[in-house]
Motif scaffolding. Structure first.
Motif, PDB file in Angstrom:
ATOM      1  N   LEU A 127      42.217  34.750  52.899  1.00 44.17           N
ATOM      2  CA  LEU A 127      41.002  34.438  52.668  1.00 44.17           C
ATOM      3  C   LEU A 127      40.650  33.981  51.198  1.00 44.17           C
ATOM      4  CD1 LEU A 127      37.827  36.259  53.801  1.00 44.17           C
ATOM      5  CD2 LEU A 127      37.913  35.810  51.156  1.00 44.17           C
ATOM      6  N   TYR A 128      39.913  32.854  50.792  1.00 46.33           N
ATOM      7  CA  TYR A 128      39.663  32.544  49.656  1.00 46.33           C
ATOM      8  C   TYR A 128      38.118  32.641  49.556  1.00 46.33           C
ATOM      9  CZ  TYR A 128      44.317  30.600  49.513  1.00 46.33           C
ATOM     10  OH  TYR A 128      45.693  30.455  49.692  1.00 46.33           O
ATOM     11  N   ALA A 129      37.782  33.172  48.386  1.00 47.93           N
ATOM     12  CA  ALA A 129      36.298  33.326  48.077  1.00 47.93           C
ATOM     13  C   ALA A 129      35.713  32.591  46.845  1.00 47.93           C
ATOM     14  CB  ALA A 129      35.643  34.665  48.199  1.00 47.93           C
ATOM     15  N   ILE A 130      34.522  32.155  46.996  1.00 44.07           N
ATOM     16  CA  ILE A 130      33.942  31.617  45.515  1.00 44.07           C
ATOM     17  C   ILE A 130      32.420  31.991  45.379  1.00 44.07           C
ATOM     18  CG2 ILE A 130      33.271  29.440  46.642  1.00 44.07           C
ATOM     19  CD1 ILE A 130      34.129  27.851  43.978  1.00 44.07           C
ATOM     20  N   GLY A 131      32.310  32.207  44.099  1.00 45.68           N
ATOM     21  CA  GLY A 131      30.834  32.531  43.720  1.00 45.68           C
ATOM     22  C   GLY A 131      30.660  32.409  42.277  1.00 45.68           C
ATOM     23  N   TYR A 132      29.822  33.304  41.683  1.00 41.76           N
ATOM     24  CA  TYR A 132      29.830  33.517  40.309  1.00 41.76           C
ATOM     25  C   TYR A 132      29.693  34.999  39.783  1.00 41.76           C
ATOM     26  CZ  TYR A 132      24.938  33.253  42.039  1.00 41.76           C
ATOM     27  OH  TYR A 132      23.885  33.167  42.723  1.00 41.76           O
ATOM     28  N   SER A 133      29.890  35.270  38.836  1.00 35.56           N
ATOM     29  CA  SER A 133      29.884  36.393  37.955  1.00 35.56           C
ATOM     30  C   SER A 133      29.326  36.287  36.405  1.00 35.56           C
ATOM     31  CB  SER A 133      31.320  37.096  37.778  1.00 35.56           C
ATOM     32  OG  SER A 133      31.395  38.489  37.476  1.00 35.56           O
ATOM     33  N   LEU A 134      28.426  37.219  36.444  1.00 32.72           N
ATOM     34  CA  LEU A 134      27.668  37.438  34.933  1.00 32.72           C
ATOM     35  C   LEU A 134      28.773  38.192  34.114  1.00 32.72           C
ATOM     36  CD1 LEU A 134      25.479  37.046  33.248  1.00 32.72           C
ATOM     37  CD2 LEU A 134      24.334  39.004  34.013  1.00 32.72           C
ATOM     38  N   GLN A 135      29.129  37.392  33.059  1.00 34.26           N
ATOM     39  CA  GLN A 135      30.013  37.885  31.836  1.00 34.26           C
ATOM     40  C   GLN A 135      29.235  38.351  30.679  1.00 34.26           C
ATOM     41  OE1 GLN A 135      33.385  38.689  32.907  1.00 34.26           O
ATOM     42  NE2 GLN A 135      32.467  38.056  34.911  1.00 34.26           N
ATOM     43  N   SER A 136      29.487  39.461  30.052  1.00 41.09           N
ATOM     44  CA  SER A 136      28.815  39.868  28.632  1.00 41.09           C
ATOM     45  C   SER A 136      28.981  38.672  27.613  1.00 41.09           C
ATOM     46  CB  SER A 136      29.222  41.053  28.253  1.00 41.09           C
ATOM     47  OG  SER A 136      30.667  41.089  27.979  1.00 41.09           O
ATOM     48  N   SER A 137      29.962  37.807  27.488  1.00 41.68           N
ATOM     49  CA  SER A 137      30.560  37.129  26.481  1.00 41.68           C
ATOM     50  C   SER A 137      29.885  35.483  26.903  1.00 41.68           C
ATOM     51  CB  SER A 137      31.909  37.009  25.940  1.00 41.68           C
ATOM     52  OG  SER A 137      32.879  36.739  27.036  1.00 41.68           O
ATOM     53  N   THR A 138      30.252  35.177  28.012  1.00 41.59           N
ATOM     54  CA  THR A 138      29.902  33.691  28.478  1.00 41.59           C
ATOM     55  C   THR A 138      28.774  33.325  29.560  1.00 41.59           C
ATOM     56  OG1 THR A 138      31.887  34.052  30.030  1.00 41.59           O
ATOM     57  CG2 THR A 138      32.418  33.237  27.949  1.00 41.59           C
ATOM     58  N   GLY A 139      28.227  34.436  29.887  1.00 48.18           N
ATOM     59  CA  GLY A 139      27.173  34.132  30.805  1.00 48.18           C
ATOM     60  C   GLY A 139      27.581  34.149  32.084  1.00 48.18           C
ATOM     61  N   PHE A 140      27.078  33.258  32.922  1.00 49.16           N
ATOM     62  CA  PHE A 140      27.471  32.923  34.472  1.00 49.16           C
ATOM     63  C   PHE A 140      28.772  32.071  34.389  1.00 49.16           C
ATOM     64  CE2 PHE A 140      23.153  34.650  35.515  1.00 49.16           C
ATOM     65  CZ  PHE A 140      23.431  35.477  36.629  1.00 49.16           C
ATOM     66  N   ASP A 141      29.729  32.677  35.063  1.00 54.98           N
ATOM     67  CA  ASP A 141      31.018  31.751  35.301  1.00 54.98           C
ATOM     68  C   ASP A 141      31.406  31.851  36.955  1.00 54.98           C
ATOM     69  OD1 ASP A 141      31.298  31.952  32.476  1.00 54.98           O
ATOM     70  OD2 ASP A 141      32.420  33.521  32.171  1.00 54.98           O
ATOM     71  N   MET A 142      31.901  30.657  37.129  1.00 58.95           N
ATOM     72  CA  MET A 142      32.506  30.566  38.367  1.00 58.95           C
ATOM     73  C   MET A 142      33.570  31.441  38.776  1.00 58.95           C
ATOM     74  SD  MET A 142      34.157  27.241  40.342  1.00 58.95           S
ATOM     75  CE  MET A 142      32.634  26.326  40.033  1.00 58.95           C
ATOM     76  N   VAL A 143      33.710  32.274  39.859  1.00 53.70           N
ATOM     77  CA  VAL A 143      34.717  33.014  40.078  1.00 53.70           C
ATOM     78  C   VAL A 143      35.261  32.757  41.359  1.00 53.70           C
ATOM     79  CG1 VAL A 143      33.089  34.910  41.149  1.00 53.70           C
ATOM     80  CG2 VAL A 143      35.418  35.701  40.558  1.00 53.70           C
ATOM     81  N   THR A 144      36.596  32.665  41.490  1.00 57.87           N
ATOM     82  CA  THR A 144      37.229  32.493  42.728  1.00 57.87           C
ATOM     83  C   THR A 144      38.473  33.646  43.112  1.00 57.87           C
ATOM     84  OG1 THR A 144      37.176  29.990  42.158  1.00 57.87           O
ATOM     85  CG2 THR A 144      38.636  30.854  44.042  1.00 57.87           C
ATOM     86  N   ALA A 145      38.634  34.063  44.301  1.00 58.39           N
ATOM     87  CA  ALA A 145      39.584  35.045  44.749  1.00 58.39           C
ATOM     88  C   ALA A 145      40.400  34.791  45.883  1.00 58.39           C
ATOM     89  CB  ALA A 145      38.762  36.442  44.650  1.00 58.39           C
TER      90      ALA A 145
END
Length: 195
Positions: A127-145
């Motif tokens: 399974l491959y999933a994509i979305g976004y994650s709020l990071q303290s240093s860069t704000g919202f970043d694309m995340v893939t797993a």
């Protein structure tokens, strides 16, 4: 015990398999638990409801499905659920078989707010999933797993840029060579771009 209100449901995404069955994923309101449960439904080619499944957590928690994909044997889900140890969200990934049996469910915790928007799979059942994650240093970043067929995390990647720009992942596909193709949107100030 929580009581679900099946009339207060929201469909986030749907798709049709090669046999003409329709799958929908979203959420429903769980009135007595003051939260939301993931709702997965399968309809036959005549439109009759074949089955529905709800996935929940504890009181005042939420589990929401946003993305859905099927290969004809399994249904792949991406979404969010509240983290077990805080009020932050985790990226939810789950696999059901076409009879509605939950095969596995996993959560990916980010720095603060992490949500899955789409899912796909390869020929090996990963399974491959994509979305976004709020990071303290860069704000919202694309995340893939990537998870293997047993639900074990294989890798995760963040797409981040400097200067406070935001990147959101909204679509994912895997080709016959297991290359992962992602799509989304990026923002920098008032400007937006398709990724």
């Amino acid at each position: 015990r929580c009581t679900r209100d099946w009339s207060l449901d929201v469909c986030s995404s749907d798709l049709m398999d090669s046999s003409g069955n329709l799958y929908t994923v979203g959420y429903l309101y769980n009135a007595t638990c003051s939260g939301h449960d993931l709702l997965l439904c399968k309809y036959g080619i005549s439109g009759a409801l074949l089955w529905q499944r709800a996935l929940s957590r504890a009181t005042n928690k939420q589990v929401i499905g946003y993305g859905i994909h099927t290969d004809g044997s399994y249904v792949y889900i991406s979404g969010l659920e509240d983290a077990a140890f805080s009020y932050y969200n985790e990226m939810l990934s789950a696999v059901y078989d076409v009879s509605g049996t939950l095969i596995w469910k996993q959560s990916l915790y980010g720095a603060s707010y992490t949500v899955g928007q789409a899912a796909s799979n390869d020929a090996s059942g990963n399974l491959y999933a994509i979305g976004y994650s709020l990071q303290s240093s860069t704000g919202f970043d694309m995340v893939t797993a990537k998870y293997n067929s047993a639900g074990i995390l294989q890798w995760q990647r963040l797409l981040a840029s400097s200067g406070g720009a935001a990147e959101y992942g909204y679509s994912i596909a895997v080709d016959s060579s297991s290359n992962v193709i992602v799509g989304g949107q990026g923002y920098s100030g008032a400007s937006a771009a398709v990724l």
